[in-house]
Design a protein around this motif. Sequence first.
Motif, PDB file in Angstrom:
ATOM      1  N   MET A   1       6.644   4.609 -42.652  1.00 26.91           N
ATOM      2  CA  MET A   1       5.479   3.516 -41.976  1.00 26.91           C
ATOM      3  C   MET A   1       6.505   2.968 -40.845  1.00 26.91           C
ATOM      4  O   MET A   1       7.676   2.668 -40.951  1.00 26.91           O
ATOM      5  CB  MET A   1       5.152   2.622 -43.071  1.00 26.91           C
ATOM      6  CG  MET A   1       4.483   1.591 -42.732  1.00 26.91           C
ATOM      7  SD  MET A   1       3.925   0.769 -44.028  1.00 26.91           S
ATOM      8  CE  MET A   1       2.121   0.554 -43.516  1.00 26.91           C
ATOM      9  N   MET A   2       5.853   2.699 -39.775  1.00 26.41           N
ATOM     10  CA  MET A   2       6.475   2.308 -38.523  1.00 26.41           C
ATOM     11  C   MET A   2       6.156   0.545 -38.737  1.00 26.41           C
ATOM     12  O   MET A   2       5.288   0.055 -39.073  1.00 26.41           O
ATOM     13  CB  MET A   2       5.728   2.605 -37.334  1.00 26.41           C
ATOM     14  CG  MET A   2       6.235   4.079 -36.915  1.00 26.41           C
ATOM     15  SD  MET A   2       5.758   4.488 -35.319  1.00 26.41           S
ATOM     16  CE  MET A   2       4.053   4.130 -34.873  1.00 26.41           C
ATOM     17  N   SER A   3       7.498  -0.002 -38.130  1.00 24.36           N
ATOM     18  CA  SER A   3       7.131  -1.313 -37.973  1.00 24.36           C
ATOM     19  C   SER A   3       6.432  -2.000 -36.813  1.00 24.36           C
ATOM     20  O   SER A   3       5.915  -1.354 -36.230  1.00 24.36           O
ATOM     21  CB  SER A   3       8.704  -2.030 -37.820  1.00 24.36           C
ATOM     22  OG  SER A   3       9.011  -1.595 -36.625  1.00 24.36           O
ATOM     23  N   THR A   4       6.022  -3.000 -37.015  1.00 23.34           N
ATOM     24  CA  THR A   4       5.335  -3.766 -35.626  1.00 23.34           C
ATOM     25  C   THR A   4       6.106  -3.518 -34.365  1.00 23.34           C
ATOM     26  O   THR A   4       5.428  -3.033 -33.514  1.00 23.34           O
ATOM     27  CB  THR A   4       5.265  -5.289 -36.008  1.00 23.34           C
ATOM     28  OG1 THR A   4       4.578  -5.527 -37.241  1.00 23.34           O
ATOM     29  CG2 THR A   4       4.352  -5.916 -34.820  1.00 23.34           C
ATOM     30  N   LEU A   5       7.329  -3.811 -34.498  1.00 26.50           N
ATOM     31  CA  LEU A   5       8.124  -3.421 -33.016  1.00 26.50           C
ATOM     32  C   LEU A   5       8.027  -1.955 -32.832  1.00 26.50           C
ATOM     33  O   LEU A   5       8.128  -1.684 -31.536  1.00 26.50           O
ATOM     34  CB  LEU A   5       9.753  -3.738 -33.376  1.00 26.50           C
ATOM     35  CG  LEU A   5      10.619  -3.433 -32.306  1.00 26.50           C
ATOM     36  CD1 LEU A   5      10.091  -4.550 -30.916  1.00 26.50           C
ATOM     37  CD2 LEU A   5      12.125  -3.739 -32.707  1.00 26.50           C
ATOM     38  N   GLU A   6       7.934  -1.116 -33.713  1.00 24.35           N
ATOM     39  CA  GLU A   6       7.917   0.260 -33.216  1.00 24.35           C
ATOM     40  C   GLU A   6       6.543   0.768 -32.958  1.00 24.35           C
ATOM     41  O   GLU A   6       6.376   1.362 -31.692  1.00 24.35           O
ATOM     42  CB  GLU A   6       8.188   1.219 -34.585  1.00 24.35           C
ATOM     43  CG  GLU A   6       9.853   1.177 -34.818  1.00 24.35           C
ATOM     44  CD  GLU A   6       9.808   1.905 -36.357  1.00 24.35           C
ATOM     45  OE1 GLU A   6      10.826   2.687 -36.416  1.00 24.35           O
ATOM     46  OE2 GLU A   6       8.887   1.714 -37.149  1.00 24.35           O
ATOM     47  N   HIS A   7       5.559   0.157 -33.364  1.00 27.47           N
ATOM     48  CA  HIS A   7       4.230   0.264 -32.715  1.00 27.47           C
ATOM     49  C   HIS A   7       4.280  -0.238 -31.136  1.00 27.47           C
ATOM     50  O   HIS A   7       3.694   0.309 -30.509  1.00 27.47           O
ATOM     51  CB  HIS A   7       3.224  -0.311 -33.597  1.00 27.47           C
ATOM     52  CG  HIS A   7       2.645   0.204 -34.536  1.00 27.47           C
ATOM     53  ND1 HIS A   7       2.003   1.299 -34.730  1.00 27.47           N
ATOM     54  CD2 HIS A   7       3.139   0.105 -36.115  1.00 27.47           C
ATOM     55  CE1 HIS A   7       1.858   1.744 -36.091  1.00 27.47           C
ATOM     56  NE2 HIS A   7       2.517   0.998 -36.763  1.00 27.47           N
ATOM     57  N   GLU A   8       4.945  -1.356 -30.978  1.00 25.10           N
ATOM     58  CA  GLU A   8       4.671  -2.152 -29.739  1.00 25.10           C
ATOM     59  C   GLU A   8       5.417  -1.047 -28.734  1.00 25.10           C
ATOM     60  O   GLU A   8       5.203  -1.082 -27.513  1.00 25.10           O
ATOM     61  CB  GLU A   8       5.168  -3.330 -29.874  1.00 25.10           C
ATOM     62  CG  GLU A   8       4.648  -4.532 -30.478  1.00 25.10           C
ATOM     63  CD  GLU A   8       5.254  -5.786 -30.608  1.00 25.10           C
ATOM     64  OE1 GLU A   8       6.192  -6.073 -29.787  1.00 25.10           O
ATOM     65  OE2 GLU A   8       4.931  -6.721 -31.476  1.00 25.10           O
ATOM     66  N   VAL A   9       6.547  -0.735 -29.080  1.00 24.50           N
ATOM     67  CA  VAL A   9       7.452   0.289 -28.187  1.00 24.50           C
ATOM     68  C   VAL A   9       6.517   1.568 -27.990  1.00 24.50           C
ATOM     69  O   VAL A   9       6.613   1.859 -26.620  1.00 24.50           O
ATOM     70  CB  VAL A   9       8.788   0.665 -28.902  1.00 24.50           C
ATOM     71  CG1 VAL A   9       9.193   1.695 -28.221  1.00 24.50           C
ATOM     72  CG2 VAL A   9       9.529  -0.611 -29.001  1.00 24.50           C
ATOM     73  N   ILE A  10       5.938   2.053 -28.890  1.00 22.14           N
ATOM     74  CA  ILE A  10       5.024   3.013 -28.576  1.00 22.14           C
ATOM     75  C   ILE A  10       3.883   2.818 -27.491  1.00 22.14           C
ATOM     76  O   ILE A  10       3.597   3.509 -26.801  1.00 22.14           O
ATOM     77  CB  ILE A  10       4.416   3.749 -29.983  1.00 22.14           C
ATOM     78  CG1 ILE A  10       5.815   4.401 -30.703  1.00 22.14           C
ATOM     79  CG2 ILE A  10       3.468   5.105 -29.717  1.00 22.14           C
ATOM     80  CD1 ILE A  10       6.497   5.491 -30.164  1.00 22.14           C
ATOM     81  N   GLU A  11       3.252   1.573 -27.950  1.00 26.26           N
ATOM     82  CA  GLU A  11       2.119   1.239 -27.120  1.00 26.26           C
ATOM     83  C   GLU A  11       2.565   1.097 -25.677  1.00 26.26           C
ATOM     84  O   GLU A  11       2.096   1.325 -24.834  1.00 26.26           O
ATOM     85  CB  GLU A  11       1.864  -0.144 -27.489  1.00 26.26           C
ATOM     86  CG  GLU A  11       0.401  -0.628 -27.247  1.00 26.26           C
ATOM     87  CD  GLU A  11      -0.117  -1.894 -27.796  1.00 26.26           C
ATOM     88  OE1 GLU A  11      -0.467  -2.852 -27.236  1.00 26.26           O
ATOM     89  OE2 GLU A  11      -0.294  -1.701 -29.203  1.00 26.26           O
ATOM     90  N   LYS A  12       3.613   0.269 -25.336  1.00 21.46           N
ATOM     91  CA  LYS A  12       4.412   0.296 -24.074  1.00 21.46           C
ATOM     92  C   LYS A  12       4.763   1.715 -23.280  1.00 21.46           C
ATOM     93  O   LYS A  12       4.312   1.905 -22.350  1.00 21.46           O
ATOM     94  CB  LYS A  12       5.341  -0.724 -24.124  1.00 21.46           C
ATOM     95  CG  LYS A  12       5.144  -2.124 -24.606  1.00 21.46           C
ATOM     96  CD  LYS A  12       4.488  -2.814 -23.538  1.00 21.46           C
ATOM     97  CE  LYS A  12       4.210  -4.221 -24.114  1.00 21.46           C
ATOM     98  NZ  LYS A  12       3.281  -4.971 -23.266  1.00 21.46           N
ATOM     99  N   PHE A  13       5.252   2.462 -24.217  1.00 22.31           N
ATOM    100  CA  PHE A  13       5.470   3.763 -23.779  1.00 22.31           C
ATOM    101  C   PHE A  13       4.425   4.545 -23.314  1.00 22.31           C
ATOM    102  O   PHE A  13       4.609   5.307 -22.055  1.00 22.31           O
ATOM    103  CB  PHE A  13       6.251   4.678 -25.099  1.00 22.31           C
ATOM    104  CG  PHE A  13       6.637   5.913 -24.340  1.00 22.31           C
ATOM    105  CD1 PHE A  13       7.813   6.212 -23.787  1.00 22.31           C
ATOM    106  CD2 PHE A  13       5.899   6.980 -24.592  1.00 22.31           C
ATOM    107  CE1 PHE A  13       8.193   7.529 -23.294  1.00 22.31           C
ATOM    108  CE2 PHE A  13       6.258   8.412 -24.370  1.00 22.31           C
ATOM    109  CZ  PHE A  13       7.552   8.462 -23.633  1.00 22.31           C
ATOM    110  N   HIS A  14       3.075   4.301 -23.822  1.00 23.77           N
ATOM    111  CA  HIS A  14       2.151   5.239 -23.565  1.00 23.77           C
ATOM    112  C   HIS A  14       1.499   4.407 -22.159  1.00 23.77           C
ATOM    113  O   HIS A  14       0.701   5.014 -21.303  1.00 23.77           O
ATOM    114  CB  HIS A  14       0.919   5.203 -24.563  1.00 23.77           C
ATOM    115  CG  HIS A  14       1.205   5.840 -25.555  1.00 23.77           C
ATOM    116  ND1 HIS A  14       1.489   7.496 -25.478  1.00 23.77           N
ATOM    117  CD2 HIS A  14       1.590   5.698 -27.057  1.00 23.77           C
ATOM    118  CE1 HIS A  14       1.515   8.066 -26.631  1.00 23.77           C
ATOM    119  NE2 HIS A  14       1.802   7.010 -27.582  1.00 23.77           N
ATOM    120  N   GLN A  15       2.058   3.253 -21.866  1.00 22.81           N
ATOM    121  CA  GLN A  15       1.485   2.645 -20.366  1.00 22.81           C
ATOM    122  C   GLN A  15       2.327   3.020 -19.252  1.00 22.81           C
ATOM    123  O   GLN A  15       1.887   2.936 -18.059  1.00 22.81           O
ATOM    124  CB  GLN A  15       1.647   1.013 -20.674  1.00 22.81           C
ATOM    125  CG  GLN A  15       0.743   0.626 -21.618  1.00 22.81           C
ATOM    126  CD  GLN A  15       0.955  -1.010 -21.920  1.00 22.81           C
ATOM    127  OE1 GLN A  15       1.872  -1.698 -21.266  1.00 22.81           O
ATOM    128  NE2 GLN A  15       0.247  -1.685 -22.983  1.00 22.81           N
TER     129      GLN A  15
END
Length: 68
Positions: A1-15
């Motif tokens: 399970m990914m942490s909130t920070l990991e989700h944020e990093v992936i989200e920024k990466f996709h941008q």
Amino acid sequence: MMSTLEHEVIEKFHQLDKAAQKRVRDLIVQETNSEEQAAASEFNYDAWFRGVESLRQEIREGHGNKLK
């Protein structure tokens, strides 16, 4: 399970555009490899000590066990 920070990093990466994504991926790989190399090159005290003891024993035997 990914942490909130990991989700944020992936989200920024996709941008990022494709070129920026490649740079980030390359940097992550480089950083990961550096960390692995550093861990692999850590000093192994036990192996060093066994080598010293082996050498000490060879020297003693070479001098007829007269050395202490």
